[in-house]
Write a protein that holds these residues in place. Structure first.
Motif, mmCIF file in Angstrom:
data_model
loop_
_atom_site.group_PDB
_atom_site.id
_atom_site.type_symbol
_atom_site.label_atom_id
_atom_site.label_comp_id
_atom_site.label_asym_id
_atom_site.label_seq_id
_atom_site.Cartn_x
_atom_site.Cartn_y
_atom_site.Cartn_z
ATOM 1 N N THR A 144 -31.949 -10.268 -12.284
ATOM 2 C CA THR A 144 -33.604 -10.660 -12.684
ATOM 3 C C THR A 144 -33.408 -10.929 -13.843
ATOM 4 O OG1 THR A 144 -33.518 -8.525 -12.338
ATOM 5 C CG2 THR A 144 -33.280 -10.405 -10.487
ATOM 6 N N GLY A 145 -32.767 -10.439 -14.638
ATOM 7 C CA GLY A 145 -32.981 -10.060 -15.715
ATOM 8 C C GLY A 145 -33.788 -8.231 -16.379
ATOM 9 N N TYR A 146 -33.746 -8.284 -15.625
ATOM 10 C CA TYR A 146 -35.133 -6.258 -15.254
ATOM 11 C C TYR A 146 -34.690 -5.405 -15.901
ATOM 12 C CZ TYR A 146 -38.318 -2.677 -13.744
ATOM 13 O OH TYR A 146 -39.254 -2.073 -13.475
ATOM 14 N N GLY A 147 -35.305 -4.659 -17.573
ATOM 15 C CA GLY A 147 -34.963 -4.374 -18.228
ATOM 16 C C GLY A 147 -33.519 -3.932 -18.654
ATOM 17 N N GLN A 159 -27.750 -6.416 -9.640
ATOM 18 C CA GLN A 159 -29.373 -7.105 -9.627
ATOM 19 C C GLN A 159 -29.895 -7.685 -10.656
ATOM 20 O OE1 GLN A 159 -31.064 -6.134 -5.034
ATOM 21 N NE2 GLN A 159 -29.344 -4.326 -5.850
ATOM 22 N N LEU A 160 -30.309 -6.208 -11.276
ATOM 23 C CA LEU A 160 -30.647 -6.154 -12.199
ATOM 24 C C LEU A 160 -30.432 -6.874 -13.644
ATOM 25 C CD1 LEU A 160 -30.548 -2.544 -13.278
ATOM 26 C CD2 LEU A 160 -32.229 -3.360 -12.163
ATOM 27 N N TYR A 161 -29.101 -7.719 -13.438
ATOM 28 C CA TYR A 161 -28.589 -8.629 -14.661
ATOM 29 C C TYR A 161 -29.120 -9.492 -14.003
ATOM 30 C CZ TYR A 161 -25.840 -5.922 -17.810
ATOM 31 O OH TYR A 161 -25.360 -5.022 -19.116
ATOM 32 N N ILE A 194 -36.212 2.956 -17.916
ATOM 33 C CA ILE A 194 -34.720 1.577 -17.267
ATOM 34 C C ILE A 194 -33.774 1.840 -18.231
ATOM 35 C CG2 ILE A 194 -34.627 -0.807 -16.721
ATOM 36 C CD1 ILE A 194 -36.364 0.448 -15.163
ATOM 37 N N LYS A 230 -30.910 -10.867 -19.060
ATOM 38 C CA LYS A 230 -30.364 -11.572 -18.260
ATOM 39 C C LYS A 230 -29.418 -12.943 -18.503
ATOM 40 C CE LYS A 230 -32.436 -14.577 -14.619
ATOM 41 N NZ LYS A 230 -33.559 -16.379 -14.430
#
Length: 229
Positions: free
Chosen positions: A167-170, A163-165, A139, A173
């Motif tokens: 949700t905080g995915y990878g 979208q990543l920021y 990631i 957040k």
């Protein structure tokens, strides 16, 4: 100021440049002539001509669509250092178009154009490392390539980063960074980003409820749909 010779613009072009112009502008009535010029130049070792022949076969422009032939010409052009051909070879291997899906080969072809600043290649590399399909999922490396692509204006990369920021995915957040990237994508006419921003302001998802702001983003999406009709 250049003097106008009265000769049509196309007639003042070198044959190979004219053939490339025909392919770019999709001038169907001239496809046969362009194909003849490209074939002759490709057989003399022109990587530009090889690349454009690959485009012809991959799109079916004036010839029967043939992904095997497209791969052949893209591969030859890649060997000659053509960055566009490297990108298309990488995409063919990453998606399994006209070739068996192979992430390692995709990465090897995409690497050079990505490092040379091609945002499309950077985005494709991001997807490969993000999906982890037949390659080790990474990631942080995916985010690195998405960011490079997004900073160069690639709307899909901007949308993915938003979208990543969100949700905080990878990544850590951050609503602020999510809004920044989603706004960039939306302003670049990305419909998904326009809808997502509208939803966020409509429901208060991470931001204060603001119906006017929601309507602004929804209307941008609707305007884009209408203009495409």
């Amino acid at each position: 100021m250049r003097e106008d010779s009265g000769i049509p613009f196309e007639s003042r072009m070198e044959p190979l440049e004219w053939a490339k112009f025909i392919i770019r502008t999709k001038s169907e009535k001239n496809y046969n002539s362009a194909f003849s010029i490209l074939s002759a130049s490709a057989n003399k070792g022109s990587s530009d001509a090889e690349f454009y022949l690959g485009l012809l076969y991959s799109r079916g422009q004036g010839v029967r669509k043939d992904l095997d032939a497209a791969r052949h010409w893209f591969e030859r052009a890649s060997e000659g250092g053509n960055l566009g051909a490297m990108y298309f070879m990488g995409k063919m291997y990453s998606k399994g178009y006209g070739a068996e899906k192979n992430a390692k080969k995709a990465i090897s072809f995409l690497g050079t154009p990505a490092l040379m600043g091609d945002p499309r290649a950077q985005y494709e590399l991001g997807l490969i490392y993000f999906d982890g399909d037949s390659a080790e999922k990474d990631i942080s490396t995916a985010v690195k390539w998405f960011t490079m692509s997004a900073e160069s204006g690639h709307s899909e990369a901007q949308f993915v980063l938003g979208q990543l920021y969100k949700t905080g995915y990878g990544v850590e957040k951050s609503t602020e960074k999510a809004l920044d990237w989603l706004t960039s994508a939306a302003m670049n006419k990305h419909r998904g980003a326009q809808i997502l921003l509208g939803n966020m302001y409509d429901t208060g998802d991470g931001v204060p409820v603001d119906k006017e702001e929601a309507d602004r983003w929804y209307s941008m999406r609707n305007d884009a749909v209408i203009s495409a009709l």
